[in-house]
Design a protein around this motif. Sequence first.
Motif, PDB file in Angstrom:
ATOM      1  N   ASP A 131       0.834  -1.192   0.000  1.00  0.00           N
ATOM      2  CA  ASP A 131       0.000   0.000   0.000  1.00  0.00           C
ATOM      3  C   ASP A 131       0.875   1.251   0.000  1.00  0.00           C
ATOM      4  N   GLU A 132       0.588   2.162  -0.925  1.00  0.00           N
ATOM      5  CA  GLU A 132       1.418   3.356  -1.058  1.00  0.00           C
ATOM      6  C   GLU A 132       1.443   4.172   0.228  1.00  0.00           C
ATOM      7  N   GLY A 133       0.299   4.327   0.871  1.00  0.00           N
ATOM      8  CA  GLY A 133       0.254   5.111   2.102  1.00  0.00           C
ATOM      9  C   GLY A 133       1.065   4.486   3.216  1.00  0.00           C
ATOM     10  N   PHE A 134       0.992   3.159   3.340  1.00  0.00           N
ATOM     11  CA  PHE A 134       1.752   2.474   4.391  1.00  0.00           C
ATOM     12  C   PHE A 134       3.249   2.596   4.137  1.00  0.00           C
ATOM     13  N   VAL A 135       3.674   2.333   2.901  1.00  0.00           N
ATOM     14  CA  VAL A 135       5.104   2.406   2.578  1.00  0.00           C
ATOM     15  C   VAL A 135       5.605   3.835   2.751  1.00  0.00           C
ATOM     16  N   LEU A 136       4.784   4.815   2.372  1.00  0.00           N
ATOM     17  CA  LEU A 136       5.140   6.217   2.591  1.00  0.00           C
ATOM     18  C   LEU A 136       5.314   6.516   4.071  1.00  0.00           C
ATOM     19  N   GLY A 137       4.404   6.028   4.904  1.00  0.00           N
ATOM     20  CA  GLY A 137       4.512   6.264   6.345  1.00  0.00           C
ATOM     21  C   GLY A 137       5.772   5.645   6.927  1.00  0.00           C
ATOM     22  N   MET A 138       6.107   4.422   6.497  1.00  0.00           N
ATOM     23  CA  MET A 138       7.331   3.778   6.967  1.00  0.00           C
ATOM     24  C   MET A 138       8.568   4.567   6.528  1.00  0.00           C
ATOM     25  N   ALA A 139       8.560   5.035   5.264  1.00  0.00           N
ATOM     26  CA  ALA A 139       9.696   5.821   4.773  1.00  0.00           C
ATOM     27  C   ALA A 139       9.851   7.115   5.559  1.00  0.00           C
ATOM     28  N   TYR A 140       8.740   7.774   5.813  1.00  0.00           N
ATOM     29  CA  TYR A 140       8.773   9.027   6.579  1.00  0.00           C
ATOM     30  C   TYR A 140       9.318   8.798   7.980  1.00  0.00           C
ATOM     31  N   SER A 141       8.970   7.663   8.564  1.00  0.00           N
ATOM     32  CA  SER A 141       9.456   7.378   9.927  1.00  0.00           C
ATOM     33  C   SER A 141      10.974   7.254   9.947  1.00  0.00           C
ATOM     34  N   THR A 142      11.572   6.710   8.876  1.00  0.00           N
ATOM     35  CA  THR A 142      13.038   6.585   8.856  1.00  0.00           C
ATOM     36  C   THR A 142      13.699   7.953   8.754  1.00  0.00           C
ATOM     37  N   GLN A 143      13.049   8.889   8.081  1.00  0.00           N
ATOM     38  CA  GLN A 143      13.615  10.230   7.962  1.00  0.00           C
ATOM     39  C   GLN A 143      13.520  11.002   9.274  1.00  0.00           C
ATOM     40  N   ARG A 144      12.568  10.616  10.128  1.00  0.00           N
ATOM     41  CA  ARG A 144      12.384  11.314  11.396  1.00  0.00           C
ATOM     42  C   ARG A 144      13.189  10.693  12.528  1.00  0.00           C
ATOM     43  N   GLY A 145      14.035   9.727  12.193  1.00  0.00           N
ATOM     44  CA  GLY A 145      14.923   9.184  13.208  1.00  0.00           C
ATOM     45  C   GLY A 145      14.623   7.770  13.641  1.00  0.00           C
ATOM     46  N   TYR A 146      13.531   7.181  13.140  1.00  0.00           N
ATOM     47  CA  TYR A 146      13.195   5.804  13.519  1.00  0.00           C
ATOM     48  C   TYR A 146      13.879   4.827  12.568  1.00  0.00           C
ATOM     49  N   GLY A 147      15.191   4.846  12.593  1.00  0.00           N
ATOM     50  CA  GLY A 147      15.998   4.003  11.718  1.00  0.00           C
ATOM     51  C   GLY A 147      17.175   4.796  11.185  1.00  0.00           C
ATOM     52  N   ARG A 148      18.232   4.085  10.846  1.00  0.00           N
ATOM     53  CA  ARG A 148      19.449   4.745  10.350  1.00  0.00           C
ATOM     54  C   ARG A 148      19.284   5.006   8.853  1.00  0.00           C
ATOM     55  N   ASN A 149      18.803   6.173   8.503  1.00  0.00           N
ATOM     56  CA  ASN A 149      18.508   6.432   7.106  1.00  0.00           C
ATOM     57  C   ASN A 149      18.615   7.917   6.805  1.00  0.00           C
ATOM     58  N   HIS A 150      19.715   8.320   6.187  1.00  0.00           N
ATOM     59  CA  HIS A 150      19.846   9.707   5.726  1.00  0.00           C
ATOM     60  C   HIS A 150      20.098   9.643   4.231  1.00  0.00           C
ATOM     61  N   PRO A 151      19.033   9.680   3.414  1.00  0.00           N
ATOM     62  CA  PRO A 151      19.194   9.405   1.988  1.00  0.00           C
ATOM     63  C   PRO A 151      19.330  10.654   1.121  1.00  0.00           C
ATOM     64  N   PHE A 152      19.949  10.475  -0.017  1.00  0.00           N
ATOM     65  CA  PHE A 152      19.897  11.414  -1.130  1.00  0.00           C
ATOM     66  C   PHE A 152      19.286  10.651  -2.302  1.00  0.00           C
ATOM     67  N   VAL A 153      18.475  11.321  -3.086  1.00  0.00           N
ATOM     68  CA  VAL A 153      17.955  10.673  -4.289  1.00  0.00           C
ATOM     69  C   VAL A 153      19.059  10.701  -5.338  1.00  0.00           C
TER      70      VAL A 153
END
Length: 367
Positions: free
Chosen positions: A202-224
């Motif tokens: 689900d796009e909304g679920f995957v988006l929410g998980m991705a957003y959580s990594t950007q807010r610190g819930y996971g080691r994820n500092h990405p560049f496109v």
Amino acid sequence: MYVAVKGGERAIDNAHDWLAEERRGDVSVAELSIPQIREQLALAVNRVMAEGSLYDPDLAALAIKQARGDLIEAIFLIRAYRTTLPRFGYSEPVDTGAMACDRRISATFKDAPGGQVLGPTFDYTHRLLDFALAAEGLEPPEAATAEARQEPTPHVTEFLDREGLIQGEHRPEADTPRDLTREPLELPAGRPLRLQALTRGDEGFVLGMAYSTQRGYGRNHPFVGELRIGTVPVEMEVPELGFAIEIGEIVVTECETVNQFTGSKTEPPQFTRGYGLVFGQTERKAISMALVDRALRWEELGEDNVGAPAQDEEFVLYHSDNIQATGFLEHIKLPHYVDFQSELELIRKLRREAEERQRPVQQEAAE
């Protein structure tokens, strides 16, 4: 446990008739055609194809019309239909380097080889309602004709790979990915299976998980590192011929993220990747998918699990499927008469027992 309800067929038939009436709406308004939905609601069509695991714009448009615009219901219809289709074989991996790009941008290199192609996007539009779209009978303004970039466009990460600055991607030739459309999900899942689950998720679920990594819930500092949208040929090897032939073309969105990585016990300091590939122009989903893919690679890269939801493979993969989630959620609308009556009797029994225990105490207090 469900109770069989007799005599409900007529009510169900009436419900179907009412649904058809509501779907059609006011008959004085022209009915939507499948080509109109396919051409003018293309992003909705793309989502239904991606999460339904079936690339067919006409069928996706039909499903949207039948579902009255409920995209999850439309995805359900497409998945149900695809189970009736024969499987002739598997295609060869698509070469996205040979993509005819309608859109290709990089947030890491301004002068990326092959150039930046802004393409059709909302990124540079004002988020204001355009009431001109509500005016009927007006001729649309003439648009500048644009053609997709036809020559091969190298991936940005290839240039980092040449210097050994980004983790290489090497898959053994004998490693044939499993197919979620043919067999159930099993854990632990390899990366190819995780990517398939995410592209169907689900796009909304995957988006929410991705957003959580950007807010610190996971080691994820990405560049496109790169985002590209375009047409790629699909090839399939024909055993009788002994070589692959082109059987069609599909539009896909591909995203590669470049992530900071200071190294671990098993890997040197380098950049790492997240990856997303989705049917149609679905860039929000592709970027989200790449972020979640990178978060799920913590064990492979020798990182610590900080307990972030996006790092939990079971949590992400089991809860990303909107059809499975919808079925489990909406089944509680169905009759549960026996279940509820048993729980009702249990509550009544517990209350009687509690009252009986309290009665001597109340009598003693009264004396």
